[in-house]
Enzyme design. Structure first.
Site, PDB file in Angstrom:
ATOM      1  NE  ARG A 241      -4.419  -1.518  -0.143  1.00 25.59           N
ATOM      2  CZ  ARG A 241      -4.459  -2.204  -0.914  1.00 25.59           C
ATOM      3  NH1 ARG A 241      -3.390  -2.744  -1.684  1.00 25.59           N
ATOM      4  NH2 ARG A 241      -5.516  -3.025  -0.904  1.00 25.59           N
ATOM      5  CD  GLU A 270      -3.407   3.223  -5.643  1.00 23.50           C
ATOM      6  OE1 GLU A 270      -4.322   2.429  -6.072  1.00 23.50           O
ATOM      7  OE2 GLU A 270      -2.502   2.429  -5.152  1.00 23.50           O
ATOM      8  CG  HIS A 288      -3.531  -0.755  -7.165  1.00 23.16           C
ATOM      9  ND1 HIS A 288      -3.857  -0.219  -6.160  1.00 23.16           N
ATOM     10  CD2 HIS A 288      -3.407  -2.290  -6.672  1.00 23.16           C
ATOM     11  CE1 HIS A 288      -4.117  -1.128  -5.087  1.00 23.16           C
ATOM     12  NE2 HIS A 288      -3.689  -2.257  -5.491  1.00 23.16           N
TER      13      HIS A 288
END
Ligand code: NAP
Length: 322
Positions: A241, A270, A288
Site C-alpha cells: 500500500r 491513487e 496498481h
C-alpha cells in the site's frame, strides 16, 4: 424469500457479474466511474450488500449513511480503505478475498524487481524515443538478483510467495521482518533469516519488498529514517500500500543515489502519483496491477460471491475481517 439487493461499485469480470445477477437482485455501476461519498452513503440505506473495491473510501460517514447494508463484501484482500471499527459498531460484517490473488501479486513484485534491477523502463523509454544507439558493453548496466538478499517486510501469503519466486527462481537469499517468525517448514524451505527489528533487515537487504497491510499501524513505516537505514545502492519494491512509504524521502534517496532504484505498484492517494517520482528514471511506476490477470480477477469475484452466498444462506461467511 426476496433476493438480496447487492451493489457492486465498479465493473467486475463478466462471468462474475452474470453469476451475481443470476443469484441476487444486482445493481451494477454500468459506467465504471468511482462513486462519490454521497452516493456510497446513500447506498447503505438502499442495499443489503455493498461490494466495494480499493478505489472506494468506505469511511465512518459512508457506513453511517444508512442502516440497511449488513454485509460489506470487499473485492480484494486489503481492507484499509474500510473503517472496520465503524462497521463493527453497526454490526455490519466485512469480508475480503484472501489467497486467490497471492500468486498474481507476487508475480508483479518480481516484475518490479526485475524491471528496476535491469533498468527495463529506462531502456524501453530510450528505444521508443529513437535514442538507442546500439549494443555496447557499458549500456544501461543494472544489477543481478542471484545471491542478493531479498528483505521482505511482512511475511504473510504474498511475502512468502514473492520469496519463493526470488529464492527458487532467481537464487536470491531470503530475509524477512515481521511480528513473529514464520512456520518452521517455510523457514527451512527458503533458508529464510528472521529479523525482529525492521532497521536490522533494512541494513542487510539488497532488495526490500513490502508486504504488510496498509492502515494506521504501518503508515509511513518506511519513512526518511528507515530509507536512510537501507543499504547504499539497494532497491525498494512496493506492491502493498502507498501509505507505507514516505514518497518525498524515497524521491530524495533515488535522486541522491542512496537507492539504486525502486519499483512501485501502489500510491498513497491513487490515482494520483507523487509528482517527485514522475521525472526520475530509476523508479518503475505501475498502475496498481498486482492482481490484474483474467484468472485472478474472476477468482476474486467468485470469492466475494461465496461470501455473499454464505451470508444469504445464514451461514458463517468464509472470509470475515470483521
Ligand atoms: P497477509 O497474508 O495477511 O500478510 C500480511 C503480513 O503482514 C502478515 O504476515 C502479518 O503478520 C504482517 N503484518 C501485519 N501487520 C504488521 C505490522 N504492523 N508489522 C509487521 N508485520 C505486520 O496478507 P497478504 O495476502 O500477503 O497481502 C498483503 C497486502 O498486500 C494486503 O494487505 C494488500 O494491502 C496488499 N495487496 C496489494 C495488491 C496489489 O494489487 N498491489 C494485491 C493484493 C494485496 P501477522 O501474522 O503478525 O498478522
Amino acid at each position: 424469500m426476496p433476493k438480496l439487493k447487492v451493489l457492486t461499485t465498479r465493473r467486475w469480470p463478466a462471468a462474475v457479474e452474470e453469476e451475481l445477477a443470476r443469484r441476487f437482485d444486482l445493481t451494477l455501476n454500468k459506467g465504471d466511474e468511482p462513486m462519490s461519498q454521497d452516493v456510497l452513503a446513500a447506498a447503505m440505506g438502499e442495499y443489503d450488500v455493498l461490494c466495494p473495491t480499493v478505489s472506494d473510501r468506505i469511511d465512518a460517514e459512508v457506513i453511517n449513511g444508512g442502516t440497511r447494508v449488513k454485509l460489506i463484501a470487499n473485492y480484494g484482500v486489503g481492507f484499509d480503505h474500510i473503517d472496520i471499527a465503524a462497521a463493527k459498531a453497526k454490526g455490519i460484517a466485512v469480508t475480503n478475498t484472501p489467497g486467490v490473488l497471492t500468486d498474481a501479486t507476487a508475480d508483479i513484485a518480481l516484475t518490479l524487481m526485475l524491471m528496476a534491477a535491469r533498468r527495463a523502463g529506462e531502456g524501453e523509454r530510450e528505444l521508443r524515443a529513437g535514442a538507442w544507439s546500439g549494443w555496447r558493453p557499458t549500456h544501461l548496466i543494472g544489477s543481478a538478483l542471484k545471491d542478493k538478499v531479498l528483505g521482505c517486510v511482512g511475511f504473510g501469503r504474498i511475502g512468502i510467495a514473492t520469496a519463493r519466486r526470488a529464492h527458487h527462481g532467481f537464487g536470491m537469499k531470503v530475509a524477512y521482518y515481521g511480528r513473529r517468525p514464520c512456520e518452521p517448514d517455510v523457514g527451512r524451505e527458503l533458508d529464510a533469516k528472521f529479523y525482529p527489528n525492521l532497521k536490522d533487515l533494512l541494513r542487510e537487504a539488497d532488495f526490500v519488498s513490502l508486504h504488510v497491510p496498509g492502515g494506521g499501524e504501518t503508515a509511513n513505516l518506511i519513512d526518511a529514517d528507515a530509507i536512510a537505514s537501507m543499504k547504499k545502492g539497494s532497491y525498494l519494491i512496493n506492491t502493498a500500500r502507498g501509505g507505507i512509504v514516505d514518497h518525498d524521502a524515497l524521491a530524495d534517496a533515488l535522486k541522491s543515489g542512496h537507492l539504486a532504484g525502486a519499483g512501485l505498484d501502489v500510491y498513497p492517494a491513487e490515482p494520483a502519483v507523487p509528482q517527485a517520482l514522475l521525472g526520475l528514471e530509476n523508479v518503475v511506476l505501475l498502475p496498481h496491477l498486482g492482481s490484474a490477470n483474467a484468472e485472478t480477477r474472476i477468482a476474486m469475484g467468485m470469492c466475494a460471491l461465496a461470501n455473499i452466498a454464505a451470508y444469504a444462506n445464514g451461514e458463517d461467511v468464509p472470509n470475515p475481517v470483521a
